[in-house]
Every structure is written in C-alpha cells, then in structure tokens.
Motif scaffolding. Sequence first.
Motif, short mmCIF file in Angstrom:
data_model
loop_
_atom_site.label_atom_id
_atom_site.label_comp_id
_atom_site.label_asym_id
_atom_site.label_seq_id
_atom_site.Cartn_x
_atom_site.Cartn_y
_atom_site.Cartn_z
N ALA B 227 4.43 -13.80 2.39
CA ALA B 227 3.21 -13.82 1.66
C ALA B 227 2.11 -14.47 2.70
CB ALA B 227 3.72 -14.58 0.41
N GLY B 228 1.03 -13.79 2.62
CA GLY B 228 -0.15 -14.71 3.13
C GLY B 228 -0.49 -13.99 4.51
N THR B 229 0.56 -13.27 5.15
CA THR B 229 0.49 -12.49 6.37
C THR B 229 -0.47 -11.46 6.30
OG1 THR B 229 2.89 -13.24 6.92
CG2 THR B 229 1.66 -11.53 8.28
N GLY B 230 -1.50 -11.32 7.12
CA GLY B 230 -2.44 -10.13 6.99
C GLY B 230 -1.69 -8.66 7.47
N PRO B 231 -2.14 -7.85 7.41
CA PRO B 231 -1.90 -6.66 7.86
C PRO B 231 -1.97 -6.53 9.20
CG PRO B 231 -4.10 -6.09 7.22
CD PRO B 231 -3.70 -7.78 6.95
N ALA B 232 -0.91 -5.47 9.81
CA ALA B 232 -0.85 -5.39 11.21
C ALA B 232 -1.76 -4.89 12.05
CB ALA B 232 0.44 -4.25 11.61
N ALA B 233 -2.76 -4.16 11.12
CA ALA B 233 -3.99 -3.97 12.01
C ALA B 233 -5.06 -4.26 10.89
CB ALA B 233 -4.16 -2.45 11.98
N PRO B 234 -6.13 -4.24 11.29
CA PRO B 234 -7.35 -4.95 10.09
C PRO B 234 -7.54 -3.93 9.28
CG PRO B 234 -8.09 -4.97 12.37
CD PRO B 234 -6.66 -4.33 12.79
N ALA B 235 -7.59 -4.41 7.85
CA ALA B 235 -7.66 -3.46 6.84
C ALA B 235 -8.92 -2.96 7.05
CB ALA B 235 -7.33 -4.14 5.52
N ALA B 236 -8.89 -1.65 6.77
CA ALA B 236 -10.51 -1.10 6.57
C ALA B 236 -10.45 -0.25 5.30
CB ALA B 236 -10.49 0.02 7.65
N GLU B 237 -11.70 -0.17 4.65
CA GLU B 237 -11.76 0.58 3.47
C GLU B 237 -10.97 1.95 3.51
OE1 GLU B 237 -14.12 0.04 0.65
OE2 GLU B 237 -13.97 -2.02 1.40
N SER B 238 -10.20 2.24 2.57
CA SER B 238 -9.59 3.23 2.74
C SER B 238 -10.49 4.96 2.71
CB SER B 238 -8.34 3.57 1.45
OG SER B 238 -7.78 4.73 1.46
N PRO B 239 -10.16 5.56 3.30
CA PRO B 239 -11.27 6.79 3.28
C PRO B 239 -10.85 7.67 2.07
CG PRO B 239 -9.52 7.09 5.12
CD PRO B 239 -9.41 5.81 4.48
N TRP B 240 -9.83 7.54 1.56
CA TRP B 240 -9.59 8.24 0.24
C TRP B 240 -8.91 7.43 -1.06
CZ3 TRP B 240 -7.51 9.82 4.94
CH2 TRP B 240 -6.34 9.16 5.48
N PRO B 241 -9.21 7.90 -2.07
CA PRO B 241 -8.61 7.11 -3.30
C PRO B 241 -7.30 6.89 -3.22
CG PRO B 241 -9.91 9.36 -3.92
CD PRO B 241 -9.91 9.13 -2.45
N LEU B 242 -6.79 5.78 -3.59
CA LEU B 242 -5.41 5.29 -3.67
C LEU B 242 -5.06 4.90 -5.09
CD1 LEU B 242 -4.54 3.66 -0.21
CD2 LEU B 242 -4.22 6.00 -0.85
N PRO B 243 -3.90 5.15 -5.64
CA PRO B 243 -2.54 5.86 -4.93
C PRO B 243 -2.92 7.42 -4.76
CG PRO B 243 -2.17 5.46 -7.25
CD PRO B 243 -3.61 4.88 -6.95
N GLY B 244 -2.32 7.75 -3.89
CA GLY B 244 -2.33 9.20 -3.61
C GLY B 244 -2.01 9.97 -4.78
N ARG B 245 -1.94 11.32 -4.73
CA ARG B 245 -1.23 12.10 -5.65
C ARG B 245 -0.07 13.04 -5.04
NH1 ARG B 245 -5.23 16.35 -6.62
NH2 ARG B 245 -3.77 17.19 -8.03
N ILE B 246 0.96 13.29 -5.91
CA ILE B 246 2.03 14.17 -5.71
C ILE B 246 1.57 15.71 -6.26
CG2 ILE B 246 4.38 14.89 -6.17
CD1 ILE B 246 4.41 12.19 -5.27
#
Lengths: 313, 322
Positions: B227-246
């Motif tokens: 907990a508290g660990t950052g992401p492996a790479a810097p988080a950027a704004e997702s270019p698509w809406p999440l969650p994704g779709r099936i």
Amino acid sequence: MKTPLQEKIGLFESSFGDGAGKRFALVSGIHGDELDGLYLSYHLARFLREWESAGKSIRGQVSLIPVANPLATAATERFWPFGQIDVNRCFPGTNGTAADPPPQGEGASHVWAGALFEHLKGFDLVVDVHSSNLFLRECPQIRVLNRYRAVAETYADHTNVDVVWVHDAPTVIETTLSCNLNAAGVPTLVVEMGVGLRIQKEFVEIVFQGVLSLLQKLGILSGALPPAPPSRPIYATDQNVRYLNSESGGFFVPDISVGFKVEQGQRIGRILDALSGEVKEDVASRWNGYLFTIRAHPIVYPGSLMARVIEIA
Amino acid sequence: MSARPETILSIELPFNENLAFYAFTFGAGDPEVAITSGFYGDEYNGLYVCHKLIGFLSEVTEGRAAGWRLKGRVKIFPALNPLGTMAHRRYWPFDQRDINLSFPGVSMGETTERIAAAVLASLRDCRSCIDLCCGSRFFEELPHIRLYESIAMPDESALSFNLPIVWRRHSTPLLTGSLAHNLNLRGVPTFVLKFGGTDRIDPLFCERVYEGILNYFVASGVLEKRAGTGPAAPAAESPWPLPGRIIWPKDVLSVLSPAAGLFVAAAALGCRLERGALIGHIVDPVGGGRIAEVSAPAPGLLFSLRSNPVLYAGSLIARLAG
C-alpha cells in the motif's frame, strides 16, 4: 477484380463443348508457384480444339481455369501476394459485403475465393490440380478427405494415377476449395504431382491421359477415342502411410525420383556436409512399399520431411 | 540481471550453426504467468514490452523496486521467431510457415512444429498466458484483448489490463493451430493482446500495455504492491474511459471497401464515431478522382484502422466496437 490502379485481374476460363451434358472443370494454380496445371491445361485445350475442328462432338462442357491465382503466378509467389495469404485457406470465401466479412486477414483473397467457389458450384466434377510445394516431389496422386472417399472410389480408376491418398485432416482443411466443393455436393478431386516452380512433363502426360479418361466416363468425350484402360491405384490411408524425417541438418542429394517400389533399407539419398565433405546421414526407407513423396529442396533441417512411403506388407 | 535464461530449444541449422530460443523466468513461487512475443518477425511492439518487463522484474527480484514483491513466477519468451526477426520476415523464413498456426506442434517434426512443441512443453506449468501481437501488416490496432468466446473467463481478469476493449471472438478453422487456441484447450486462459502495427514501435501503446500487464499481475496474485507504493511507471491520464468493455461478435462492425483504390484515412484510431461520421476516402491514384467516401455505418469506437492504403473491393478498412 479491379486493382487499386483501376486495372483488372481476370479469372480466365476456356470452355469447350455443346453444353448438352455433364460439366467438368479443371482448376490449377490456386498456389501461384504450382505450374504443372498450366502445361496440363495447354495439352487439354489443344486436344479439345483439334477434336472440335475434326468435327467430333464434345457433349456437355469442359472448362479450364489454369491460372486461379494470377497475381501470385505473375509474381512467382505461392500465396496471394498482397499479404501472403494462402488462397486455399480462404474458402468458401466471402462476397465482399459488410454482412459477410472475411474471417481473418485483409479481405481481397476471400472475395476472390468466394467468386471462384460460386462459379464452380454448378459443375458435375471438378479436378483441382496442385504441384506440391518447393520442398517435396510427388508422384501423380489423388488426395481426398476420408469423408469424401466415395468420390475418389467413383472416379479414381479413371484417373491413370498410381496412388489415392484418403486422409483424415486437421481442421484447416475445412477452408480448402476441394473440401468446400465436396461439402456443397460438387464431387471434387485434388490431383498432386511434381514440385513447385517446375513442370514435370512425364507426370503431366500421365494426368492428361487420366483427364481424357474422366471425360469419357462422364460421357463428354466418346466415339473415336479408344476406351481408357482402368488404372488400379494403391490406396494410401493414415494406417499405411509412413513418414521419413531427417535427423540432421545439411543438404540433401537424392538417389532416385518418385513413384517407385522401395525396399526396407534401400537408400534414397544422402544428407551431406559442404564444409567437411562428410556424409551426415544416409536416408534409407525403413519399409517395403511405394515411394510416393521425396524431398526436392536440397536444404534440410533436423526433422525435415524426406519421404513418404505407402507400406506394403 | 537475475533472470534465469533458459534455452527451450536449439535448432541445428543446415550449415553448422545453432539457433537458440530463450525464455526468462523471474521468481520462484506460484502461480506462473507466461508472456509470449515475436511469433512474427516484423512485429516489434512485443519485443519492446518484453524489454520493459524484463527490466522491471529484474529490479523487483534484485530488491531495487521498493514496495514491490514477486509472489509468483513470470516466464517471458521475447522472440519466438528469431530467424524472422533477424531477416525481417513475418513468418519462419525458410518455408514461410506461420509458427503461431503450427500448434500443438511435433517435437521431432519440421522446424516450426518443433518450435511450437517446445513452447507448449515449456508452458506446461503456466496458469495463464499473455500473447503480445500487433495487428496484421495492414492494420493498426487500438490496444485490446482478444479471447475466444468458448473460454470461460472471469471478466474481471480481462478487464484488469485496463484496456478499452475485450473482444470475445469466434474461433475459425485456421486459428485452431494458434498458441491461444491450444492453451485454451488445455484449460490455460490466453489473452491475445493486439496493439499498434508492424514494422515500428508505438511507444504510447507499449506503455499502456506494459502498465496493464503489471496491473494484471497484481490482480492475479503474481505481483504484490505494498500500500502506498506508486505505479511502476508514472501514471498518466488514461486515453480511454475505464473500465473497458467486453464485446461480442455481434458488437463488432466490419467496414469493408466498396471499391478498389487508395485509402486515405480521415478518422484516427480510438475515435468514437457517430453514425455517418467520415472514416476516410477511397481515391483513384491514376485517374485523380475520388471513388468513394467511407463512413461509419453505426456509432462505435474505432479500434482497428487500415494502415496499408492499397484496397481491393472487399478489403477490410476498419472495425468499430458498437
């Protein structure tokens, strides 16, 4: 089919006969590097033209479609050149509308396959001529899926070939022309002979006599032609076909061609080492039987297919 | 680097050379997740993602990535057609066979069958597999996952990659020779990740796929993030809406070319198109005129777009997720 440069690629067909009888089609060149069908078609066209000019009748129809993948043949390639797509894995094809999209790939080869398939649906017998690939040399033979064995049994004695290979097949065979035509009720035989990018005249001559004999059986040719003696081919099945694979890499020099009886232990060629001058492997038959496939391409990897033998007890 | 390189297969070439196929394993616990890449020698996005994963997992196993711990194992096969990659050939260069249609393979068979058999044998302990692919050489693909319809798979696993689309698609007779089909038959779910195009690296897409894989590792218990660990790479704004779709086959709209000509795209991958929105034009390269306008037949997300401009009638131009 229109090309992107607004020219046309045609699927050309040459037809003979009065239309009042059975319809026979010969197709070749679905793989653009298989050329024996060109020479076979030439012989048939020439024979039928002379037959007609001698005033003899051709009852029904004989259609020759020798170059079924013209872009590939023109480019000396096996597959549909735009995307390297095997046209014989595109059947039954599509009609090119959004309601019928290609199952995979770029699309044009499926449209082409769809047009060829639709065209051949009305025939009474189709012979799809193949010339192996660049790697293996085949004696003239009929190939048919086990579930269409009856088609082979009806016609094989009139094809002048030595071997009929009735095989079970992986699912991909469902996408071939022959499988789809047979499934659609059009009896279709696959003829294999020779090797890619070459014409093997003596094999073409054998199959030419076979086609004449099929035309007699269908009642398309009759009269002045002497009745063809029935051939009695050997049936190869998954139970008696044996595969000989290499154990080493190197280059292969065959001792013999194909279409012969071989004995257990008989050498059919050698895998050699160019650097040391050593023989890396004697390739010998492990069975008594009929050699119907032999390696044609000299370069071999360990596990390359060197020969197929029908074991005869 | 603490990866354990393993030679899964060494092929004796015809002229006294050997060609080795490598896999790299990180960690020692369970479960094992496999990453396969490079079946096609003209695809580079998978190689780049493997490079990033191998770099990061090396840091984790060497204790240099604070807050991260590898609980399970990750087995990576970065380049499964090394001769093709070296020679810039899509298929196995000698006989033009498609390695990814040679499964389940034959251990003493032709080379492509040996490769397939060696890969499958090497995957015997894996619990899931991620196969990294680009589009065919005619398309660029918005990063998405393809799964065969028939595979029972919790949606959450597939959605944990944070990609916009999970396409549950039909199998075809041809695809029965694929790694994914054969692993699925053995009960190993296989996520086919499609992203970008051939002959280049799409850095943004690779970044998203890399992050998505790490997210899946965490979700599936292979990787632990304190907990508290950052992401492996810097988080950027997702270019698509999440969650994704099936999405299912009925949701996929294929846009086919009505005519032969040259395709010039007007829309960009990832656009949400309204019905009738322009996708591009088909022009006559020799006559100079426009042959047709290509527009969206229904609203949807543009997730496959033609990158090769040469069209025949019936060529696939685009796919929309409706």
